[in-house]
Design an enzyme around this catalytic site. Structure first.
Site, short mmCIF file in Angstrom:
data_model
loop_
_atom_site.label_atom_id
_atom_site.label_comp_id
_atom_site.label_asym_id
_atom_site.label_seq_id
_atom_site.Cartn_x
_atom_site.Cartn_y
_atom_site.Cartn_z
N VAL A 1 -20.21 -89.93 80.40
CA VAL A 1 -19.17 -90.86 79.93
C VAL A 1 -17.77 -90.43 80.34
O VAL A 1 -16.84 -91.25 80.33
CB VAL A 1 -19.23 -91.06 78.40
N TYR B 1 -11.87 -81.82 67.61
CA TYR B 1 -12.84 -82.85 67.24
C TYR B 1 -12.18 -83.91 66.36
O TYR B 1 -12.35 -85.11 66.58
CB TYR B 1 -14.02 -82.21 66.50
N ALA C 1 -9.00 -84.75 66.15
CA ALA C 1 -8.04 -85.55 66.92
C ALA C 1 -8.77 -86.56 67.80
O ALA C 1 -8.33 -87.71 67.95
CB ALA C 1 -7.17 -84.63 67.77
#
Length: 251
Positions: free
Chosen positions: A58, A162, A164
Site C-alpha cells: 500500500v 502509530y 499520529a
C-alpha cells in the site's frame, strides 16, 4: 442480522487481507454475497470461497494503481474498499527512530490515502461506493499507556507514531466524506480498541483491565462494524468514526 445476498453483485477490496482483522472482514463480506479481493504484501491462503488473494504494497503508488486496476479488470468493478493494512509501533517518543516514524506513516497513513485516491475513479464509474478505513482508539485518546505510573507500559503499547498515523486516518476520512458525498461515495472509519491478535500478545494486563467490558475485542466484532458501514442501508452515514473499543474511550 443481514441476508446472505446483502452484497450480491458487489466487489470489495480489503487491504491487509492476511492479518486477523483483514481475514475477518474478507470472510464477513464474502459470507454476505460480495466477491472479495483480499490484498497483502505477503502470500497467504484466502480464508473462504469467494475471496481471492492479491499482492499489494500500500505504500507504493504504482503498486496500488496496479492492484486496483487488476481487481476491476478481473472482477468487473469496485464497490467497497476496506483499508485494513497497517503496522503497529511501540515504545517511547524519546527513543523513536526517524526511520520508524517514516515507516509507520508511510504504511498506515500514506498507504490508506493512496488506496482511497486510487479507488475514487473506479467507484464513480460504478455509480458510487463505500470506503471504510481502519483507525484506532489510539488516534483519539493520546495512547493507552500510563507511563507516569509505570514506564514499562509504554514500552509494550502503541506509540506516538502509530497514534499520529491513525489520527491522520480519522481526519482524512472526514475530508473525503465531504468531498465524495456528491458522487454517492460514503467514507467512514472503524476505530477499534485493543483487539486480541498475534500483534497484541504482549499487551499489558494492567491496561486490559481498564477496558470496561473486561476483555479485549475480537476481529469478528470489528468486521461486524465494517459490514454495517458497507451495507446499502447505511448510505446516509458518512464521515463517521465508529468506535469498537469496549468502552475504553467514549466520545
Amino acid at each position: 442480522m443481514y441476508s446472505a445476498d446483502l452484497f450480491a453483485g458487489r466487489v470489495a477490496l480489503v487491504t491487509g487481507g492476511a492479518g486477523g482483522i483483514g481475514r475477518a472482514v474478507s470472510t464477513a463480506l464474502a459470507a454476505h454475497g460480495a466477491r472479495v479481493a483480499a490484498a497483502d504484501r505477503v502470500a497467504f491462503e484466502p480464508p473462504v470461497p469467494g475471496v481471492q488473494g492479491w499482492s499489494l504494497d500500500v505504500a507504493r503508488r504504482e503498486d496500488v494503481a496496479r492492484c486496483m486496476d487488476d481487481v476491476v479488470a478481473r472482477l468487473g468493478r469496485l464497490d467497497i474498499l476496506v483499508n485494513v493494512a497497517g503496522i503497529v509501533s511501540m515504545g517511547s517518543a524519546e527513543t523513536l527512530a526517524e526511520e520508524e516514524w517514516d515507516r509507520v506513516i508511510d504504511i498506515n497513513l500514506k498507504g490508506t490515502f493512496l488506496c482511497c485516491q486510487a479507488a475514487i475513479g473506479h467507484m464513480k464509474r460504478a455509480g458510487g461506493g463505500r470506503i471504510i478505513n481502519l483507525g484506532s482508539v489510539i488516534g483519539k485518546n493520546g495512547g493507552n499507556p500510563r507511563p507516569w505510573l509505570d514506564p514499562r507500559e509504554q514500552e509494550r503499547a502503541s506509540n506516538v507514531a502509530y497514534g499520529a498515523s491513525k489520527a491522520g486516518v480519522h481526519i482524512m476520512t472526514a475530508f473525503l466524506a465531504k468531498e465524495l458525498a456528491s458522487a454517492n461515495i460514503t467514507v467512514n472509519a472503524v476505530a477499534p480498541g485493543p483487539v486480541a491478535s498475534a500483534m497484541t500478545t504482549g499487551f499489558p494486563s494492567a491496561l486490559r483491565d481498564l477496558i470496561p467490558m473486561g476483555r479485549m475485542g475480537a476481529a469478528d466484532e470489528v468486521a461486524a462494524a465494517v459490514l454495517f458501514l458497507a451495507a446499502p442501508q447505511s448510505g446516509f452515514v458518512t464521515g463517521e468514526i465508529l468506535d469498537v473499543n469496549g468502552g475504553i474511550w467514549c466520545d
